[in-house]
Enzyme design. Structure first.
Site, PDB file in Angstrom:
ATOM      1  CB  SER A  10      -0.849   0.079   1.213  1.00  0.00           C
ATOM      2  OG  SER A  10      -1.415   1.197   1.452  1.00  0.00           O
ATOM      3  CG  HIS A  35      -3.736  -1.731  -1.732  1.00  0.00           C
ATOM      4  ND1 HIS A  35      -4.756  -2.674  -1.943  1.00  0.00           N
ATOM      5  CD2 HIS A  35      -4.024  -0.906  -0.782  1.00  0.00           C
ATOM      6  CE1 HIS A  35      -5.608  -2.409  -1.225  1.00  0.00           C
ATOM      7  NE2 HIS A  35      -5.391  -1.402  -0.473  1.00  0.00           N
ATOM      8  CG  ASP A  37      -5.232   1.846   0.812  1.00  0.00           C
ATOM      9  OD1 ASP A  37      -6.204   1.141   0.533  1.00  0.00           O
ATOM     10  OD2 ASP A  37      -4.310   1.704   1.127  1.00  0.00           O
ATOM     11  CG  MET A  39      -8.676   6.450   2.222  1.00  0.00           C
ATOM     12  SD  MET A  39      -8.103   6.599   3.696  1.00  0.00           S
ATOM     13  CE  MET A  39      -7.075   4.799   3.910  1.00  0.00           C
ATOM     14  CG  HIS A  68      -9.173  -0.350  -0.867  1.00  0.00           C
ATOM     15  ND1 HIS A  68      -8.544  -0.789   0.272  1.00  0.00           N
ATOM     16  CD2 HIS A  68     -10.654  -0.456  -0.687  1.00  0.00           C
ATOM     17  CE1 HIS A  68      -9.516  -0.800   1.424  1.00  0.00           C
ATOM     18  NE2 HIS A  68     -10.642  -0.803   0.704  1.00  0.00           N
ATOM     19  CG  MET A  70     -11.491   2.496   1.701  1.00  0.00           C
ATOM     20  SD  MET A  70     -10.071   2.405   2.669  1.00  0.00           S
ATOM     21  CE  MET A  70      -8.899   2.744   1.169  1.00  0.00           C
ATOM     22  CG  MET A 139     -11.353  -3.570   4.806  1.00  0.00           C
ATOM     23  SD  MET A 139     -10.460  -2.112   4.199  1.00  0.00           S
ATOM     24  CE  MET A 139      -9.193  -1.830   5.330  1.00  0.00           C
ATOM     25  CG  ASP A 177      -6.090  -3.237   2.785  1.00  0.00           C
ATOM     26  OD1 ASP A 177      -5.016  -3.026   3.432  1.00  0.00           O
ATOM     27  OD2 ASP A 177      -6.772  -2.810   2.428  1.00  0.00           O
TER      28      ASP A 177
HETATM   29  C1  DX5 Z   1      -6.737   1.147   5.273  1.00  0.00           C
HETATM   30  C2  DX5 Z   1      -5.986   0.763   4.073  1.00  0.00           C
HETATM   31  C3  DX5 Z   1      -4.889  -0.249   4.127  1.00  0.00           C
HETATM   32  C4  DX5 Z   1      -3.787   0.264   4.801  1.00  0.00           C
HETATM   33  C5  DX5 Z   1      -2.604  -0.850   4.879  1.00  0.00           C
HETATM   34  O1  DX5 Z   1      -7.878   1.813   5.210  1.00  0.00           O
HETATM   35  O2  DX5 Z   1      -7.006   0.053   3.247  1.00  0.00           O
HETATM   36  O3  DX5 Z   1      -4.563  -0.436   2.810  1.00  0.00           O
HETATM   37  O4  DX5 Z   1      -3.310   1.603   4.589  1.00  0.00           O
HETATM   38  O5  DX5 Z   1      -1.665  -0.528   5.751  1.00  0.00           O
HETATM   39  P1  DX5 Z   1      -1.108  -1.029   6.920  1.00  0.00           P
HETATM   40  O6  DX5 Z   1      -0.442  -2.374   6.583  1.00  0.00           O
HETATM   41  O7  DX5 Z   1      -0.109  -0.371   7.699  1.00  0.00           O
HETATM   42  O8  DX5 Z   1      -2.254  -1.510   7.889  1.00  0.00           O
HETATM   43 ZN    ZN Z   2      -6.447  -0.736   1.265  1.00  0.00          ZN
END
Ligand code: DX5
Ligand code: ZN
Length: 220
Positions: A10, A35, A37, A39, A68, A70, A139, A177
């Site tokens: 990520s 990956h 993320d 948000m 991903h 969110m 998750m 994840d």
């Molecule tokens: C959380 C994300 C993850 C996260 C992973 O909302 O979807 O991908 O950042 O990071 P670590 O491995 O530090 O939990």
């Molecule tokens: Zn993620």
């Protein structure tokens, strides 16, 4: 001994002032996927990056962009992420009025479809779509931030999904994840995960030795 485990680092834990270089480093270090993320400060409390940045990052690697989402609403942004170069587009069923339509929309752009389940989200939210999707992202932390603690309570859900997929002979990847480290990755793999996402462990352990950290996670 695990076979065919894919590692999806990520970039949330990368140095955002040099994201392109960080992705090149992950590519060289043996990552399978990247990956990303996304948000929105609404579906989750944090705000990260959007399609414009993904588009700028796309030329630096040929690796699969495992995006991903969110975000809520989600449908109105699928085209933007597809055009930006996402390969797998994963969404949360709570973020769409119609899971079925979101799946079809992602497929319309010839992208792989992932659905994500938050720690408390039930399998029933996705069970009837298993034949239509490529990946389930489980998750193991509440979505929103990197560096949280792995929640082992999600393991029964992972095991159950693995059983259903095996029984139905489906080709659906099971990605885990959140809070993955060198110890709990074994438990996750034993429970059925074949794709591991990791931010903090890959970027921070062993003085940020990406290659070592990726191979340690893979060889668990
Ligand atoms: C959380 C994300 C993850 C996260 C992973 O909302 O979807 O991908 O950042 O990071 P670590 O491995 O530090 O939990
Ligand atoms: Zn993620």
């Amino acid at each position: 001994m695990s076979t065919n485990i894919k590692i999806s680092p990520s970039i949330l834990s990368a140095d955002f002032s040099k994201l392109g270089e960080e992705i090149i480093s992950l590519d060289k270090a043996g990552a399978d996927y990247i990956h990303v993320d996304v948000m929105d400060g609404h579906f989750v409390p944090n705000i990260t990056i959007g399609p414009e940045i993904i588009k700028k990052l796309r030329p630096v690697t040929k690796k699969i962009f495992d995006v991903h989402l969110m975000i809520e609403p989600v449908d109105k942004y699928i085209k933007d992420f597809a055009d930006a170069g996402a390969d797998i587009i994963t969404f949360h069923p709570e973020a769409t009025p119609s899971t079925e339509e979101t799946i079809e929309l992602i497929k319309k752009f010839n992208k792989k479809v992932g659905i994500s389940l938050k720690p408390k989200s039930d399998i029933s939210l996705i069970e009837k779509y298993l034949e239509k999707i490529d990946l389930i992202l489980i998750m193991s932390v509440e979505p929103g931030f990197a560096g949280q603690k792995f929640m082992p309570d999600v393991l029964p859900k992972l095991k159950k999904l693995k059983e259903i997929i095996t029984e139905k002979k489906l080709k659906v990847d099971l990605e885990i994840d959140g809070g993955i480290n060198f110890e709990n990755c074994k438990t996750a793999i034993n429970a059925g995960a074949n794709v591991l996402v990791s931010g903090s462990t890959i970027f921070k352990q062993n003085n940020g030795d990406l290659k070592k950290n990726i191979s340690l996670l893979r060889s668990s």
